[in-house]
Write a protein that holds these residues in place. Sequence first.
Motif, PDB file in Angstrom:
ATOM      1  N   GLN A  13       0.817  -1.216   0.000  1.00  0.00           N
ATOM      2  CA  GLN A  13       0.000   0.000   0.000  1.00  0.00           C
ATOM      3  C   GLN A  13       0.851   1.267   0.000  1.00  0.00           C
ATOM      4  OE1 GLN A  13      -2.513  -0.543   3.456  1.00  0.00           O
ATOM      5  NE2 GLN A  13      -3.992  -1.789   2.309  1.00  0.00           N
ATOM      6  N   ASN A  14       2.156   1.099   0.141  1.00  0.00           N
ATOM      7  CA  ASN A  14       3.074   2.248   0.127  1.00  0.00           C
ATOM      8  C   ASN A  14       2.659   3.296   1.159  1.00  0.00           C
ATOM      9  OD1 ASN A  14       5.461   3.268  -1.013  1.00  0.00           O
ATOM     10  ND2 ASN A  14       4.331   4.692  -2.311  1.00  0.00           N
ATOM     11  N   SER A  15       2.306   2.837   2.357  1.00  0.00           N
ATOM     12  CA  SER A  15       1.782   3.725   3.394  1.00  0.00           C
ATOM     13  C   SER A  15       2.899   4.529   4.049  1.00  0.00           C
ATOM     14  CB  SER A  15       1.069   2.900   4.474  1.00  0.00           C
ATOM     15  OG  SER A  15       0.041   2.112   3.910  1.00  0.00           O
ATOM     16  N   ASP A  16       2.545   5.725   4.515  1.00  0.00           N
ATOM     17  CA  ASP A  16       3.491   6.546   5.267  1.00  0.00           C
ATOM     18  C   ASP A  16       3.564   6.026   6.704  1.00  0.00           C
ATOM     19  OD1 ASP A  16       3.613   8.016   2.976  1.00  0.00           O
ATOM     20  OD2 ASP A  16       2.423   9.699   3.740  1.00  0.00           O
ATOM     21  N   ILE A  17       4.786   5.787   7.187  1.00  0.00           N
ATOM     22  CA  ILE A  17       4.984   5.287   8.543  1.00  0.00           C
ATOM     23  C   ILE A  17       5.268   6.440   9.506  1.00  0.00           C
ATOM     24  CG2 ILE A  17       6.519   3.888   9.990  1.00  0.00           C
ATOM     25  CD1 ILE A  17       6.880   2.048   7.568  1.00  0.00           C
ATOM     26  N   ALA A  18       5.976   7.435   9.015  1.00  0.00           N
ATOM     27  CA  ALA A  18       6.319   8.617   9.808  1.00  0.00           C
ATOM     28  C   ALA A  18       6.760   9.703   8.841  1.00  0.00           C
ATOM     29  CB  ALA A  18       7.423   8.288  10.809  1.00  0.00           C
ATOM     30  N   TYR A  19       7.098  10.886   9.396  1.00  0.00           N
ATOM     31  CA  TYR A  19       7.516  12.007   8.546  1.00  0.00           C
ATOM     32  C   TYR A  19       8.785  12.628   9.111  1.00  0.00           C
ATOM     33  CZ  TYR A  19       2.826  11.406   6.765  1.00  0.00           C
ATOM     34  OH  TYR A  19       1.682  10.851   6.218  1.00  0.00           O
ATOM     35  N   ARG A  51       4.966   9.180  23.146  1.00  0.00           N
ATOM     36  CA  ARG A  51       5.321  10.398  22.410  1.00  0.00           C
ATOM     37  C   ARG A  51       5.192  10.168  20.908  1.00  0.00           C
ATOM     38  NH1 ARG A  51       7.552  14.267  25.496  1.00  0.00           N
ATOM     39  NH2 ARG A  51       8.216  13.709  27.604  1.00  0.00           N
ATOM     40  N   LYS A  52       4.734  11.203  20.202  1.00  0.00           N
ATOM     41  CA  LYS A  52       4.585  11.126  18.750  1.00  0.00           C
ATOM     42  C   LYS A  52       5.630  11.988  18.032  1.00  0.00           C
ATOM     43  CE  LYS A  52       1.165   8.398  19.216  1.00  0.00           C
ATOM     44  NZ  LYS A  52      -0.211   8.842  19.191  1.00  0.00           N
ATOM     45  N   THR A  53       6.284  12.879  18.772  1.00  0.00           N
ATOM     46  CA  THR A  53       7.340  13.700  18.196  1.00  0.00           C
ATOM     47  C   THR A  53       8.691  13.204  18.694  1.00  0.00           C
ATOM     48  OG1 THR A  53       5.939  15.676  18.043  1.00  0.00           O
ATOM     49  CG2 THR A  53       8.318  16.024  18.023  1.00  0.00           C
ATOM     50  N   VAL A  54       9.593  12.931  17.762  1.00  0.00           N
ATOM     51  CA  VAL A  54      10.937  12.474  18.101  1.00  0.00           C
ATOM     52  C   VAL A  54      11.847  13.691  18.123  1.00  0.00           C
ATOM     53  CG1 VAL A  54      12.834  10.941  17.447  1.00  0.00           C
ATOM     54  CG2 VAL A  54      10.458  10.305  16.916  1.00  0.00           C
ATOM     55  N   THR A  60       7.022   0.348  13.150  1.00  0.00           N
ATOM     56  CA  THR A  60       7.813   1.573  13.240  1.00  0.00           C
ATOM     57  C   THR A  60       9.286   1.208  13.400  1.00  0.00           C
ATOM     58  OG1 THR A  60       5.962   2.685  14.325  1.00  0.00           O
ATOM     59  CG2 THR A  60       8.112   3.729  14.509  1.00  0.00           C
ATOM     60  N   PRO A  61      10.184   1.902  12.715  1.00  0.00           N
ATOM     61  CA  PRO A  61      11.620   1.627  12.881  1.00  0.00           C
ATOM     62  C   PRO A  61      11.997   1.537  14.348  1.00  0.00           C
ATOM     63  CG  PRO A  61      11.300   3.235  11.148  1.00  0.00           C
ATOM     64  CD  PRO A  61       9.948   2.985  11.750  1.00  0.00           C
ATOM     65  N   LEU A  62      12.894   0.596  14.672  1.00  0.00           N
ATOM     66  CA  LEU A  62      13.200   0.235  16.047  1.00  0.00           C
ATOM     67  C   LEU A  62      13.515   1.429  16.936  1.00  0.00           C
ATOM     68  CD1 LEU A  62      13.604  -1.995  18.127  1.00  0.00           C
ATOM     69  CD2 LEU A  62      15.988  -2.182  17.361  1.00  0.00           C
ATOM     70  N   ILE A  63      14.430   2.291  16.516  1.00  0.00           N
ATOM     71  CA  ILE A  63      14.844   3.409  17.358  1.00  0.00           C
ATOM     72  C   ILE A  63      13.696   4.382  17.605  1.00  0.00           C
ATOM     73  CG2 ILE A  63      15.622   4.915  15.488  1.00  0.00           C
ATOM     74  CD1 ILE A  63      18.030   5.636  17.249  1.00  0.00           C
ATOM     75  N   LEU A  64      12.713   4.404  16.681  1.00  0.00           N
ATOM     76  CA  LEU A  64      11.562   5.292  16.828  1.00  0.00           C
ATOM     77  C   LEU A  64      10.446   4.633  17.639  1.00  0.00           C
ATOM     78  CD1 LEU A  64      11.371   6.695  13.168  1.00  0.00           C
ATOM     79  CD2 LEU A  64      12.724   7.520  15.098  1.00  0.00           C
ATOM     80  N   LEU A 117       2.910   8.963  13.265  1.00  0.00           N
ATOM     81  CA  LEU A 117       1.466   9.044  13.039  1.00  0.00           C
ATOM     82  C   LEU A 117       0.694   8.883  14.344  1.00  0.00           C
ATOM     83  CD1 LEU A 117       1.234   6.857   9.815  1.00  0.00           C
ATOM     84  CD2 LEU A 117       1.172   9.342   9.952  1.00  0.00           C
ATOM     85  N   ASP A 118      -0.501   9.437  14.377  1.00  0.00           N
ATOM     86  CA  ASP A 118      -1.338   9.324  15.570  1.00  0.00           C
ATOM     87  C   ASP A 118      -1.662   7.860  15.880  1.00  0.00           C
ATOM     88  OD1 ASP A 118      -1.357  12.040  15.922  1.00  0.00           O
ATOM     89  OD2 ASP A 118      -3.248  12.353  14.866  1.00  0.00           O
ATOM     90  N   ASP A 119      -1.852   7.049  14.846  1.00  0.00           N
ATOM     91  CA  ASP A 119      -2.195   5.633  15.038  1.00  0.00           C
ATOM     92  C   ASP A 119      -1.008   4.725  14.748  1.00  0.00           C
ATOM     93  OD1 ASP A 119      -2.030   6.084  12.347  1.00  0.00           O
ATOM     94  OD2 ASP A 119      -3.911   5.067  11.822  1.00  0.00           O
ATOM     95  N   ALA A 120       0.199   5.231  14.943  1.00  0.00           N
ATOM     96  CA  ALA A 120       1.408   4.460  14.641  1.00  0.00           C
ATOM     97  C   ALA A 120       1.448   3.157  15.434  1.00  0.00           C
ATOM     98  CB  ALA A 120       2.650   5.301  14.938  1.00  0.00           C
TER      99      ALA A 120
END
Length: 271
Positions: free
Chosen positions: A13-19, A54-57, A42-46, A34-37
């Motif tokens: 689906q080529n979905s966005d995982i984060a920005y 938290r949603k902001t890294v 999600t990549p391990l470190i994130l 993402l709010d529903d991440a």
Amino acid sequence: MRIFAIREEHDPQNSDIAYLFYYEQEKRFYIELLDDADPWNTPLILSSILKQGRKTVNSYWSRVWVQQRIVPSDRQNLGQILKANGLDTYDEFKLLLLSEGRCSQDDYYISEISPNDLPDSFSERFDHKIEDVVPLSGKALLVFFRNGVTKRCEVQSILQSSKAFAPVLNNDSFFQRVGIQIGGYGVCWGDQLTISDSDLYEIGQPVPLSQEDFATFVQQRVVTTAEAAELLQCTKQNIDDLIRRGKLHPIKEAPKSKLFLKSEILQRLWQ
């Protein structure tokens, strides 16, 4: 500012995982989840940050994620690699673009998008970014948020929560030098001592004062040494003498001028 979607190579689906947000002038990275991440996607470190709620890294861990995907700065043959890729100097962002954010440890990559491609829910998240901050007495901050809300934030408990904040907690002049992180992601004392915008928004108490109101107050009620001398019909030397005798109290001092509350200057006229 440039924005990149973080995606997974084999996702049908080529979905966005984060920005990934990159502020070019300051060379600063931030990642927004993402709010529903899903921590599993999600990549391990994130994902470890996501599990903290938290949603902001922050910029530190965002940069660590980027550094995992580019040639390290201590690579033995770094000069040859840079030359082969047309680079004169080591530039994390340019190296990230060359690799498209790919690395051998996972299947994630980045793809540039426009702000209009971000989820609608992000507009509310960005409304909580910080526009301005004013240090107050008692380890409090007056914080102006992008959505027009102003809050008084008592941050002493946050400063006491980590030994790293000791210089801020124990030195009032250092506390007064509070600044804003790039993009309004929080307040800071240097690069390492930070409090996030989300934490401040959560603990702050609303104050019926807009940033425009505060700017108007400063414009109308703060005067320079020259303006104070004009109001008192005296010389600048007289102003300096009043300060030495404790009759006037500047609220800010610079080598060639000082700032005063206009109310204190007017009170001198009443005496």
